[in-house]
Scaffold this motif. Structure first.
Motif, PDB file in Angstrom:
ATOM      1  N   GLU A 516      10.519   7.522 -15.917  1.00 57.39           N
ATOM      2  CA  GLU A 516      11.142   6.976 -14.441  1.00 57.39           C
ATOM      3  C   GLU A 516      10.065   7.571 -13.337  1.00 57.39           C
ATOM      4  O   GLU A 516       9.545   6.695 -12.396  1.00 57.39           O
ATOM      5  CB  GLU A 516      12.481   7.448 -14.043  1.00 57.39           C
ATOM      6  CG  GLU A 516      13.654   6.765 -14.900  1.00 57.39           C
ATOM      7  CD  GLU A 516      13.983   5.736 -14.345  1.00 57.39           C
ATOM      8  OE1 GLU A 516      13.427   4.828 -13.370  1.00 57.39           O
ATOM      9  OE2 GLU A 516      15.158   5.111 -14.987  1.00 57.39           O
ATOM     10  N   THR A 517       9.722   8.815 -13.589  1.00 62.35           N
ATOM     11  CA  THR A 517       8.779   9.330 -12.339  1.00 62.35           C
ATOM     12  C   THR A 517       7.345   8.914 -12.653  1.00 62.35           C
ATOM     13  O   THR A 517       6.895   8.290 -11.736  1.00 62.35           O
ATOM     14  CB  THR A 517       8.794  10.844 -12.801  1.00 62.35           C
ATOM     15  OG1 THR A 517      10.062  11.434 -12.444  1.00 62.35           O
ATOM     16  CG2 THR A 517       7.789  11.407 -11.633  1.00 62.35           C
ATOM     17  N   ILE A 518       6.738   8.687 -13.774  1.00 65.02           N
ATOM     18  CA  ILE A 518       5.362   8.153 -13.924  1.00 65.02           C
ATOM     19  C   ILE A 518       5.092   6.881 -13.849  1.00 65.02           C
ATOM     20  O   ILE A 518       4.379   6.462 -13.024  1.00 65.02           O
ATOM     21  CB  ILE A 518       4.949   8.661 -15.301  1.00 65.02           C
ATOM     22  CG1 ILE A 518       4.635  10.120 -15.602  1.00 65.02           C
ATOM     23  CG2 ILE A 518       3.571   8.064 -15.736  1.00 65.02           C
ATOM     24  CD1 ILE A 518       4.429  10.472 -16.951  1.00 65.02           C
ATOM     25  N   ILE A 519       6.167   6.087 -14.366  1.00 66.98           N
ATOM     26  CA  ILE A 519       6.202   4.577 -14.087  1.00 66.98           C
ATOM     27  C   ILE A 519       6.574   4.245 -12.512  1.00 66.98           C
ATOM     28  O   ILE A 519       5.978   3.249 -11.932  1.00 66.98           O
ATOM     29  CB  ILE A 519       7.023   3.879 -14.889  1.00 66.98           C
ATOM     30  CG1 ILE A 519       6.696   3.963 -16.533  1.00 66.98           C
ATOM     31  CG2 ILE A 519       7.309   2.569 -14.709  1.00 66.98           C
ATOM     32  CD1 ILE A 519       7.621   3.472 -17.504  1.00 66.98           C
ATOM     33  N   GLY A 520       7.391   4.901 -12.101  1.00 62.75           N
ATOM     34  CA  GLY A 520       7.792   4.589 -10.500  1.00 62.75           C
ATOM     35  C   GLY A 520       6.670   5.013  -9.754  1.00 62.75           C
ATOM     36  O   GLY A 520       6.521   4.213  -8.791  1.00 62.75           O
ATOM     37  N   GLN A 521       6.053   5.846 -10.217  1.00 63.43           N
ATOM     38  CA  GLN A 521       4.762   6.272  -9.070  1.00 63.43           C
ATOM     39  C   GLN A 521       3.835   5.117  -9.140  1.00 63.43           C
ATOM     40  O   GLN A 521       3.146   4.831  -8.210  1.00 63.43           O
ATOM     41  CB  GLN A 521       4.247   7.703  -9.252  1.00 63.43           C
ATOM     42  CG  GLN A 521       5.172   9.024  -9.166  1.00 63.43           C
ATOM     43  CD  GLN A 521       5.495   9.310  -7.795  1.00 63.43           C
ATOM     44  OE1 GLN A 521       5.563   8.401  -6.800  1.00 63.43           O
ATOM     45  NE2 GLN A 521       6.186  10.464  -7.556  1.00 63.43           N
ATOM     46  N   ILE A 522       3.411   4.763 -10.242  1.00 62.96           N
ATOM     47  CA  ILE A 522       2.731   3.739 -10.511  1.00 62.96           C
ATOM     48  C   ILE A 522       2.915   2.589  -9.807  1.00 62.96           C
ATOM     49  O   ILE A 522       2.185   1.770  -8.978  1.00 62.96           O
ATOM     50  CB  ILE A 522       2.247   3.661 -11.998  1.00 62.96           C
ATOM     51  CG1 ILE A 522       1.585   4.535 -12.552  1.00 62.96           C
ATOM     52  CG2 ILE A 522       1.379   2.127 -12.291  1.00 62.96           C
ATOM     53  CD1 ILE A 522       1.503   4.567 -14.266  1.00 62.96           C
ATOM     54  N   ARG A 523       4.026   1.998  -9.950  1.00 59.78           N
ATOM     55  CA  ARG A 523       4.585   0.830  -9.122  1.00 59.78           C
ATOM     56  C   ARG A 523       4.448   0.897  -7.785  1.00 59.78           C
ATOM     57  O   ARG A 523       4.256  -0.200  -7.308  1.00 59.78           O
ATOM     58  CB  ARG A 523       6.172   0.632  -9.582  1.00 59.78           C
ATOM     59  CG  ARG A 523       6.415   0.399 -11.172  1.00 59.78           C
ATOM     60  CD  ARG A 523       7.931  -0.086 -11.161  1.00 59.78           C
ATOM     61  NE  ARG A 523       8.044  -0.662 -12.438  1.00 59.78           N
ATOM     62  CZ  ARG A 523       9.571  -0.946 -12.962  1.00 59.78           C
ATOM     63  NH1 ARG A 523      10.615  -0.926 -12.065  1.00 59.78           N
ATOM     64  NH2 ARG A 523       9.450  -1.265 -14.188  1.00 59.78           N
ATOM     65  N   LYS A 524       4.730   2.149  -7.139  1.00 57.22           N
ATOM     66  CA  LYS A 524       4.726   2.270  -5.771  1.00 57.22           C
ATOM     67  C   LYS A 524       3.531   2.584  -5.100  1.00 57.22           C
ATOM     68  O   LYS A 524       3.331   2.668  -3.906  1.00 57.22           O
ATOM     69  CB  LYS A 524       5.796   3.446  -5.161  1.00 57.22           C
ATOM     70  CG  LYS A 524       7.169   3.269  -5.790  1.00 57.22           C
ATOM     71  CD  LYS A 524       7.689   1.755  -5.036  1.00 57.22           C
ATOM     72  CE  LYS A 524       9.180   1.624  -5.303  1.00 57.22           C
ATOM     73  NZ  LYS A 524       9.657   0.538  -4.551  1.00 57.22           N
ATOM     74  N   ASP A 525       2.346   2.565  -6.134  1.00 61.80           N
ATOM     75  CA  ASP A 525       0.965   2.614  -5.448  1.00 61.80           C
ATOM     76  C   ASP A 525       0.354   1.268  -5.485  1.00 61.80           C
ATOM     77  O   ASP A 525       0.284   0.749  -6.405  1.00 61.80           O
ATOM     78  CB  ASP A 525       0.274   3.557  -6.635  1.00 61.80           C
ATOM     79  CG  ASP A 525      -1.253   3.604  -6.155  1.00 61.80           C
ATOM     80  OD1 ASP A 525      -1.720   2.971  -5.156  1.00 61.80           O
ATOM     81  OD2 ASP A 525      -2.075   4.100  -6.917  1.00 61.80           O
ATOM     82  N   PRO A 526       0.126   1.016  -4.131  1.00 61.98           N
ATOM     83  CA  PRO A 526      -0.415  -0.467  -3.927  1.00 61.98           C
ATOM     84  C   PRO A 526      -1.615  -0.587  -4.720  1.00 61.98           C
ATOM     85  O   PRO A 526      -2.127  -1.978  -5.197  1.00 61.98           O
ATOM     86  CB  PRO A 526      -0.625  -0.724  -2.458  1.00 61.98           C
ATOM     87  CG  PRO A 526      -0.471   0.823  -1.937  1.00 61.98           C
ATOM     88  CD  PRO A 526       0.286   1.522  -2.935  1.00 61.98           C
ATOM     89  N   GLY A 527      -2.227   0.251  -4.997  1.00 58.46           N
ATOM     90  CA  GLY A 527      -3.694   0.220  -5.595  1.00 58.46           C
ATOM     91  C   GLY A 527      -3.779   0.125  -7.092  1.00 58.46           C
ATOM     92  O   GLY A 527      -4.576   0.259  -7.847  1.00 58.46           O
ATOM     93  N   SER A 528      -2.328   0.190  -7.819  1.00 55.39           N
ATOM     94  CA  SER A 528      -2.329   0.695  -9.300  1.00 55.39           C
ATOM     95  C   SER A 528      -2.563  -0.637  -9.949  1.00 55.39           C
ATOM     96  O   SER A 528      -2.592  -1.698  -9.563  1.00 55.39           O
ATOM     97  CB  SER A 528      -0.883   1.074  -9.511  1.00 55.39           C
ATOM     98  OG  SER A 528       0.102   0.501  -9.638  1.00 55.39           O
ATOM     99  N   TYR A 529      -2.643  -0.415 -11.361  1.00 61.34           N
ATOM    100  CA  TYR A 529      -2.785  -1.608 -12.261  1.00 61.34           C
ATOM    101  C   TYR A 529      -1.525  -2.331 -12.330  1.00 61.34           C
ATOM    102  O   TYR A 529      -1.468  -3.764 -12.374  1.00 61.34           O
ATOM    103  CB  TYR A 529      -3.236  -1.069 -13.478  1.00 61.34           C
ATOM    104  CG  TYR A 529      -1.975  -0.866 -14.570  1.00 61.34           C
ATOM    105  CD1 TYR A 529      -1.142  -1.788 -15.197  1.00 61.34           C
ATOM    106  CD2 TYR A 529      -1.391   0.579 -14.427  1.00 61.34           C
ATOM    107  CE1 TYR A 529       0.023  -1.502 -16.065  1.00 61.34           C
ATOM    108  CE2 TYR A 529      -0.447   0.709 -15.179  1.00 61.34           C
ATOM    109  CZ  TYR A 529       0.370  -0.219 -16.238  1.00 61.34           C
ATOM    110  OH  TYR A 529       1.444   0.201 -16.936  1.00 61.34           O
ATOM    111  N   ALA A 530      -0.424  -1.900 -11.892  1.00 60.23           N
ATOM    112  CA  ALA A 530       0.893  -2.578 -12.089  1.00 60.23           C
ATOM    113  C   ALA A 530       1.056  -3.367 -10.864  1.00 60.23           C
ATOM    114  O   ALA A 530       1.922  -4.590 -10.744  1.00 60.23           O
ATOM    115  CB  ALA A 530       2.059  -1.535 -11.999  1.00 60.23           C
TER     116      ALA A 530
END
Length: 562
Positions: A516-530
């Motif tokens: 939840e933490t790692i995937i959540g942080q990636i999702r909330k980064d507008p510059g991420s691959y997600a």
């Protein structure tokens, strides 16, 4: 967005695994913008010998705020602080492997060692600070827990909690130098690398490719690494992994120049190579790292769910206490006491001795390279093929199980607790990793393992499971302060992995918090691959044979170190 943001990214003089405590919670807040288009509320940090080169911080908070509101009922007991502290210290002592366990190959996991240190690198990319004053308060022998609301107020993170590799890129190649502050060195839009120090042939064989001398971190003449986070030089494994990230970016620059002519200027090529490096790293964290160390079904569930426990829109940008002080410290139990490092320092039976963990701490800048060299000696670069093979027939080429046992060197950390100005009590505690972890969780009001399991609707561990295969020392420590019913979250997560997953991966509670933490942080980064339309490694850099980078081993191959 300006290439250099107000949020400083070069961090020096930090000890292992800490957080920052501000002297005052009343300092004025301001908005800080970065070149990642992340905007955050940040509290100014005054520069001190402990906190250097940063002007902004982000928050810590609780992943389970309802449990925090039930303090102290859903936490470790606080009616007998001395008794609980004594029990935690005894538990930490009892968690160290015995000589018989050290020699037991059955305690090896199916996970190669690279995943242990990829996790450490990831942790340094997400969080940076020092909470030793809070955890080991020399003015308060009783060490009572802080109230959750006070933890959130006092505890600050010197990193953006995003997987954006600011620990690698620092302020970038276009930032104006700041007087008195070290910067990540660039040669144009590529990273500068450190050269190996040559040693006589009698000392050890050169590590192939023998004509490749750029295999150390860039350093000052006093051995200090010029990197975005000097903690990445605390042991040689994470230092060599950091070298791989520098080289991956440099290879990505060449790849963009050769394959994507639409990026013309140096700035365009740099940003494209940086994006491809970041996205590859983020994708691997989810699709290789997480699916190796955690339950794949839990990772898939979190990755495909619409919501996420972080709930950043409601509480802003923060790093969960439960992740930082408990769940993501699972990697400490995977650390080996010795590694099959290279042909000079290999497995038992080779012509040379094994590479002990003590040596891997010694052959760093902080460890002094055990000699007159100012850079890594040429007989010490890693041979990564010994660290990444999931099908190796050699037992020492695997991490240890995720369980409640730590390698003996972690009970006497060679590069920690050596400041003669500290009391002997504090110096001893800094050296004993398990004790530090347990006290940190208590002081920072982490909820109990049982409380988190119930919040996740997972059946809590029974007393029989907590006792299963536990030593008398562990049982006595848990029983002496009521910790069988209110178990420290870090220990609980390790025990869950040990009894429900046979130590081969995290259990459901540990997997949920970490995923939840790692995937959540990636999702909330507008510059991420997600947040890119259907990005996958197929749209990224390609290996010489045309394959995309889909594993950590592929990452090392593209970087030219495997």
């Amino acid at each position: 967005m300006a290439e250099q943001g107000q949020f400083r990214r070069v961090i020096t003089n930090l000890t292992h695994g800490g957080h920052a405590i501000l002297d005052s919670a009343d300092e004025a807040e301001k908005t800080v913008e970065t070149d990642d288009d992340l905007t955050l509320r940040s509290t100014v940090v005054q520069e001190t010998p402990t906190v250097a080169a940063h002007v902004g911080t982000t928050a810590f908070d609780y992943l389970f705020p309802d449990l925090a509101e039930e303090f102290p009922d859903r936490h470790l007991p606080n009616d007998d602080v001395t008794g609980v502290v004594d029990a935690l210290l005894a538990l930490g002592t009892a968690m160290v492997e015995t000589p018989a366990e050290v020699a037991d190959p059955e305690l090896n996991s199916p996970i190669p060692p690279i995943y242990t240190y990829w996790g450490q690198f990831l942790d340094h990319d997400l969080t940076a600070a020092t909470d030793n004053d809070l955890v080991i308060n020399i003015r308060d022998e009783n060490l009572p827990p802080e109230k959750p609301e006070d933890v959130v107020t006092k505890l600050r993170n010197l990193r953006l909690p995003a997987l954006n590799l600011d620990s690698v890129y620092g302020d970038g190649p276009f930032a104006a130098p700041v007087a008195g502050q070290d910067a990540v060195p660039y040669d144009g839009i590529k990273f500068r690398l450190g050269l190996l120090s040559p040693v006589p042939a009698a000392v050890g064989a050169l590590i192939p490719p023998v004509d490749d001398n750029q295999r150390d971190l860039p350093r000052k003449t006093d051995r200090t690494p010029l990197v975005g986070d000097t903690r990445n030089d605390e042991n040689l494994v994470v230092a060599q992994l950091h070298v791989a990230f520098l080289r991956f970016h440099n290879a990505a620059v060449d790849w963009v120049r050769d394959n994507e002519p639409e990026f013309e200027s140096g700035a365009e090529i740099f940003r494209r190579a940086r994006d491809l490096t970041r996205w590859t790293y983020q994708w691997l964290c989810v699709h290789d790292f997480l699916r190796t160390v955690a339950r794949p079904d839990v990772v898939d569930r979190v990755d495909t769910a619409e919501g996420n426990l972080l709930d950043l829109d409601r509480r802003g940008l923060y790093m969960p206490i439960e992740f930082s002080v408990a769940a993501f410290r699972f990697g400490h139990t995977m650390v080996r006491g010795a590694y099959d490092w290279n042909r000079n320092f290999g497995r038992p039976g080779d012509r040379a001795p094994v590479s002990s963990l003590v040596l891997l701490f010694r052959f760093t800048g902080k460890g002094g390279f055990d000699g007159e060299q100012t850079t890594l000696p040429s007989n010490w670069p890693v041979e990564w093929d010994r660290m990444v093979d999931k099908n190796s027939p050699i037992a020492i080429r695997f991490a240890r199980l995720i369980d409640t046992r730590l390698a003996p060197p972690l009970a006497n950390l060679p590069n920690e607790g050596n400041d003669p100005q500290l009391s002997q009590r504090v110096r001893d505690l800094l050296k004993r990793l398990a004790q530090r972890n347990l006290l940190r969780g208590y002081r920072l009001a982490a909820p109990t393992g049982q409380a988190v399991a119930q919040a996740l609707e997972v059946a809590p561990l029974s007393r029989a499971e907590l006792e299963q295969d536990s030593s008398d020392g562990v049982k006595n420590a848990l029983g002496s302060a009521g910790l069988f019913d209110r178990t420290p979250l870090w220990f609980y997560i390790l025990k869950e992995a040990e009894v429900r997953e046979l130590g081969r991966r995290l259990g459901e509670v540990g997997s949920r918090i970490v995923a939840e933490t790692i995937i959540g942080q990636i999702r909330k980064d507008p510059g991420s691959y997600a947040n890119r339309t259907s990005w996958s490694p197929d749209q990224g850099v390609l290996l010489p044979n045309g394959r995309p980078v889909r594993t950590i081993a592929d990452f090392l191959r593209f970087a030219g170190v495997l």
